[in-house]
Design a protein around this motif. Structure first.
Motif, PDB file in Angstrom:
ATOM      1  N   GLU A  11      34.513  -2.142 -15.346  1.00  0.00           N
ATOM      2  CA  GLU A  11      34.170  -1.093 -16.312  1.00  0.00           C
ATOM      3  C   GLU A  11      33.526   0.079 -15.573  1.00  0.00           C
ATOM      4  OE1 GLU A  11      34.273   0.377 -20.147  1.00  0.00           O
ATOM      5  OE2 GLU A  11      34.965  -1.593 -19.464  1.00  0.00           O
ATOM      6  N   PRO A  12      34.016   1.296 -15.761  1.00  0.00           N
ATOM      7  CA  PRO A  12      33.434   2.437 -15.041  1.00  0.00           C
ATOM      8  C   PRO A  12      31.961   2.630 -15.376  1.00  0.00           C
ATOM      9  CG  PRO A  12      35.532   3.032 -16.053  1.00  0.00           C
ATOM     10  CD  PRO A  12      35.157   1.691 -16.600  1.00  0.00           C
ATOM     11  N   THR A  13      31.226   3.202 -14.449  1.00  0.00           N
ATOM     12  CA  THR A  13      29.837   3.560 -14.700  1.00  0.00           C
ATOM     13  C   THR A  13      29.782   4.688 -15.719  1.00  0.00           C
ATOM     14  OG1 THR A  13      29.781   5.268 -12.995  1.00  0.00           O
ATOM     15  CG2 THR A  13      29.272   2.982 -12.306  1.00  0.00           C
ATOM     16  N   ALA A  14      28.567   5.040 -16.129  1.00  0.00           N
ATOM     17  CA  ALA A  14      28.401   6.159 -17.054  1.00  0.00           C
ATOM     18  C   ALA A  14      28.924   7.459 -16.447  1.00  0.00           C
ATOM     19  CB  ALA A  14      26.930   6.308 -17.427  1.00  0.00           C
ATOM     20  N   ASP A  15      28.973   7.520 -15.118  1.00  0.00           N
ATOM     21  CA  ASP A  15      29.485   8.706 -14.429  1.00  0.00           C
ATOM     22  C   ASP A  15      31.001   8.671 -14.267  1.00  0.00           C
ATOM     23  OD1 ASP A  15      26.908  10.092 -13.607  1.00  0.00           O
ATOM     24  OD2 ASP A  15      26.576   8.103 -12.765  1.00  0.00           O
ATOM     25  N   GLY A  16      31.617   7.533 -14.647  1.00  0.00           N
ATOM     26  CA  GLY A  16      33.060   7.446 -14.626  1.00  0.00           C
ATOM     27  C   GLY A  16      33.674   6.881 -13.364  1.00  0.00           C
ATOM     28  N   HIS A  17      32.856   6.190 -12.540  1.00  0.00           N
ATOM     29  CA  HIS A  17      33.356   5.677 -11.272  1.00  0.00           C
ATOM     30  C   HIS A  17      33.358   4.151 -11.256  1.00  0.00           C
ATOM     31  CE1 HIS A  17      32.693   9.810 -10.248  1.00  0.00           C
ATOM     32  NE2 HIS A  17      31.375   9.687 -10.340  1.00  0.00           N
ATOM     33  N   GLU A  18      34.230   3.578 -10.420  1.00  0.00           N
ATOM     34  CA  GLU A  18      34.229   2.132 -10.220  1.00  0.00           C
ATOM     35  C   GLU A  18      32.845   1.725  -9.729  1.00  0.00           C
ATOM     36  OE1 GLU A  18      34.502  -1.713  -8.738  1.00  0.00           O
ATOM     37  OE2 GLU A  18      34.201  -0.042  -7.345  1.00  0.00           O
ATOM     38  N   PRO A  19      32.216   0.710 -10.343  1.00  0.00           N
ATOM     39  CA  PRO A  19      30.802   0.426 -10.063  1.00  0.00           C
ATOM     40  C   PRO A  19      30.492   0.074  -8.614  1.00  0.00           C
ATOM     41  CG  PRO A  19      31.764  -1.269 -11.476  1.00  0.00           C
ATOM     42  CD  PRO A  19      32.737  -0.144 -11.428  1.00  0.00           C
ATOM     43  N   ASN A  20      31.351  -0.702  -7.954  1.00  0.00           N
ATOM     44  CA  ASN A  20      31.083  -1.032  -6.553  1.00  0.00           C
ATOM     45  C   ASN A  20      31.068   0.225  -5.692  1.00  0.00           C
ATOM     46  OD1 ASN A  20      31.067  -4.143  -6.186  1.00  0.00           O
ATOM     47  ND2 ASN A  20      32.783  -3.766  -7.555  1.00  0.00           N
ATOM     48  N   GLY A  55       0.803  -1.215   0.000  1.00  0.00           N
ATOM     49  CA  GLY A  55       0.000   0.000   0.000  1.00  0.00           C
ATOM     50  C   GLY A  55       0.835   1.264   0.000  1.00  0.00           C
ATOM     51  N   GLY A  56       2.045   1.162  -0.572  1.00  0.00           N
ATOM     52  CA  GLY A  56       2.932   2.314  -0.609  1.00  0.00           C
ATOM     53  C   GLY A  56       3.064   2.871  -2.008  1.00  0.00           C
ATOM     54  N   THR A  57       4.076   3.693  -2.208  1.00  0.00           N
ATOM     55  CA  THR A  57       4.329   4.287  -3.511  1.00  0.00           C
ATOM     56  C   THR A  57       5.652   3.769  -4.061  1.00  0.00           C
ATOM     57  OG1 THR A  57       5.370   6.207  -2.464  1.00  0.00           O
ATOM     58  CG2 THR A  57       3.027   6.377  -3.016  1.00  0.00           C
ATOM     59  N   ALA A  58       5.719   3.632  -5.363  1.00  0.00           N
ATOM     60  CA  ALA A  58       6.912   3.116  -6.026  1.00  0.00           C
ATOM     61  C   ALA A  58       7.690   4.252  -6.679  1.00  0.00           C
ATOM     62  CB  ALA A  58       6.533   2.083  -7.077  1.00  0.00           C
ATOM     63  N   HIS A  59       8.999   4.230  -6.515  1.00  0.00           N
ATOM     64  CA  HIS A  59       9.884   5.167  -7.190  1.00  0.00           C
ATOM     65  C   HIS A  59      11.042   4.374  -7.756  1.00  0.00           C
ATOM     66  CE1 HIS A  59       8.084   9.026  -5.816  1.00  0.00           C
ATOM     67  NE2 HIS A  59       7.653   8.254  -4.831  1.00  0.00           N
ATOM     68  N   LEU A  60      11.470   4.740  -8.958  1.00  0.00           N
ATOM     69  CA  LEU A  60      12.494   3.973  -9.665  1.00  0.00           C
ATOM     70  C   LEU A  60      13.790   4.758  -9.787  1.00  0.00           C
ATOM     71  CD1 LEU A  60      10.234   2.652 -12.558  1.00  0.00           C
ATOM     72  CD2 LEU A  60      10.816   1.479 -10.424  1.00  0.00           C
ATOM     73  N   ALA A  61      14.900   4.064  -9.544  1.00  0.00           N
ATOM     74  CA  ALA A  61      16.211   4.681  -9.741  1.00  0.00           C
ATOM     75  C   ALA A  61      17.261   3.590  -9.862  1.00  0.00           C
ATOM     76  CB  ALA A  61      16.566   5.604  -8.583  1.00  0.00           C
ATOM     77  N   ASP A  62      18.222   3.839 -10.721  1.00  0.00           N
ATOM     78  CA  ASP A  62      19.379   2.970 -10.883  1.00  0.00           C
ATOM     79  C   ASP A  62      20.562   3.692 -10.246  1.00  0.00           C
ATOM     80  OD1 ASP A  62      21.532   1.453 -11.667  1.00  0.00           O
ATOM     81  OD2 ASP A  62      20.960   1.338 -13.773  1.00  0.00           O
ATOM     82  N   PHE A  63      21.125   3.133  -9.173  1.00  0.00           N
ATOM     83  CA  PHE A  63      22.199   3.810  -8.465  1.00  0.00           C
ATOM     84  C   PHE A  63      23.502   3.828  -9.263  1.00  0.00           C
ATOM     85  CE2 PHE A  63      20.954   4.030  -3.710  1.00  0.00           C
ATOM     86  CZ  PHE A  63      19.719   4.558  -4.055  1.00  0.00           C
ATOM     87  N   ALA A  64      23.541   3.132 -10.378  1.00  0.00           N
ATOM     88  CA  ALA A  64      24.696   3.219 -11.267  1.00  0.00           C
ATOM     89  C   ALA A  64      24.634   4.461 -12.142  1.00  0.00           C
ATOM     90  CB  ALA A  64      24.796   1.971 -12.140  1.00  0.00           C
ATOM     91  N   VAL A  65      23.565   5.263 -11.985  1.00  0.00           N
ATOM     92  CA  VAL A  65      23.382   6.500 -12.752  1.00  0.00           C
ATOM     93  C   VAL A  65      23.052   7.607 -11.758  1.00  0.00           C
ATOM     94  CG1 VAL A  65      22.107   7.640 -14.611  1.00  0.00           C
ATOM     95  CG2 VAL A  65      22.500   5.163 -14.705  1.00  0.00           C
ATOM     96  N   LEU A  66      23.986   8.505 -11.502  1.00  0.00           N
ATOM     97  CA  LEU A  66      23.773   9.509 -10.470  1.00  0.00           C
ATOM     98  C   LEU A  66      22.651  10.483 -10.813  1.00  0.00           C
ATOM     99  CD1 LEU A  66      27.454  10.261  -9.397  1.00  0.00           C
ATOM    100  CD2 LEU A  66      25.731   8.891  -8.190  1.00  0.00           C
ATOM    101  N   ALA A  67      22.425  10.730 -12.101  1.00  0.00           N
ATOM    102  CA  ALA A  67      21.306  11.586 -12.486  1.00  0.00           C
ATOM    103  C   ALA A  67      19.973  10.974 -12.057  1.00  0.00           C
ATOM    104  CB  ALA A  67      21.315  11.823 -13.997  1.00  0.00           C
TER     105      ALA A  67
END
Length: 279
Positions: free
Chosen positions: A95-104, A52-64
């Motif tokens: 492989e770096p993320t789209a933001d240029g950082h180590e993924p972990n 009964g909550g609300t859903a929000h979507l985000a991929d933490f591999a993309v800072l935007a």
């Protein structure tokens, strides 16, 4: 179950499955308004509908993505009482993320810290707290104050588990630096146990076999979620503490190094400034 969290807003990240989904169910059963944040549209919406909550979507591999979802949350929920900072993972790729950082590092430390920072006004308004899912693996990680960025971006010679451990150490250090700037927002880090849903996921075929063989000895996502909810709701002091399950424990000694924490913070702050400028 008591509905003692009625009127409280709880944001749970990494809530589309596993410990996060179970925590969302437990918070909802106690009357909280639960904000379910995940990467998978189908699973995130399914959990939100269930509780009964609300859903929000985000991929933490993309800072935007993190910035966008934080803006959505601040508009919809100007008061937040608990941020269950549960999203994370171990990634074999270098492989770096789209933001240029180590993924972990990005998924386990940078992105969660950005979300905490952007939600700080809402947490202050609710006199809220942050409970962050850590890992005892951080205790074996190393990091030096000199040239922190190079160590985090180019962890030469480190395997997936070691890169994950270093990222979790960096997250703990960021939380200590954050606490020195925002003492009114308590942050607790906890090792939930080795959880059946996550065990061995970065070890490929070997990890898959180990996960099956080790399952009888692992904590269930439900057990881990109970531990998270306890720390999110207990009246006992949690600010600045590291917990193993729900018991205060000693973290890696490097977590107490104020100079190292400041070095990691300065590096992360510069990275996030650049990301926000591009967004």
């Amino acid at each position: 179950m008591s509905r003692d969290l009625a009127g409280r807003t709880v944001v749970v990240t990494g809530a589309s499955s596993g410990t996060g989904a179970e925590a969302a169910r437990l918070f909802a059963a106690r009357g909280a308004e639960v904000v379910v944040l995940g990467r998978s549209p189908r699973r995130t919406r399914a959990v939100a509908e269930e509780v009964g909550g609300t859903a929000h979507l985000a991929d933490f591999a993309v800072l935007a993505d993190v910035r966008r979802v934080a803006e959505e949350l601040r508009e919809a929920h100007p008061v937040v009482h608990v941020l269950a900072d549960n999203a994370g993972g171990a990634f074999p790729s270098t492989e770096p993320t789209a933001d240029g950082h180590e993924p972990n590092y990005q998924v386990n430390a940078l992105a969660p810290m950005l979300l905490v920072a952007l939600l700080t006004p809402a947490l202050r308004a609710g006199r809220g707290r942050v409970v962050s899912t850590s890992s005892r693996s951080h205790k074996g990680a190393t990091l030096e104050a000199g040239n922190v960025g190079e160590q985090l971006d180019n962890p030469l010679g480190l395997g997936p588990h070691q890169r994950y451990a270093r990222a979790k150490l960096a997250a703990l250090l960021l939380h200590r630096a954050y606490a020195s700037r925002h003492p009114d927002v308590p942050v607790a880090d906890f090792h939930p146990g080795i959880v059946a849903s996550d065990f061995g996921r970065y070890l490929g075929a070997v990890g898959a076999v180990a996960k099956v063989l080790g399952r009888p000895f692992l904590a269930s996502p439900r057990t881990a979620a109970h531990r998270l909810v306890h720390l999110a709701t207990t009246a006992d002091p949690v600010a600045g503490r590291y917990f193993a399950h729900t018991t205060p424990a000693a973290p890696n000694a490097l977590v107490l190094d104020a100079d190292l924490a400041e070095a990691v913070w300065s590096d992360a702050d510069a990275r996030l400034d650049r990301a926000l400028e591009r967004a």
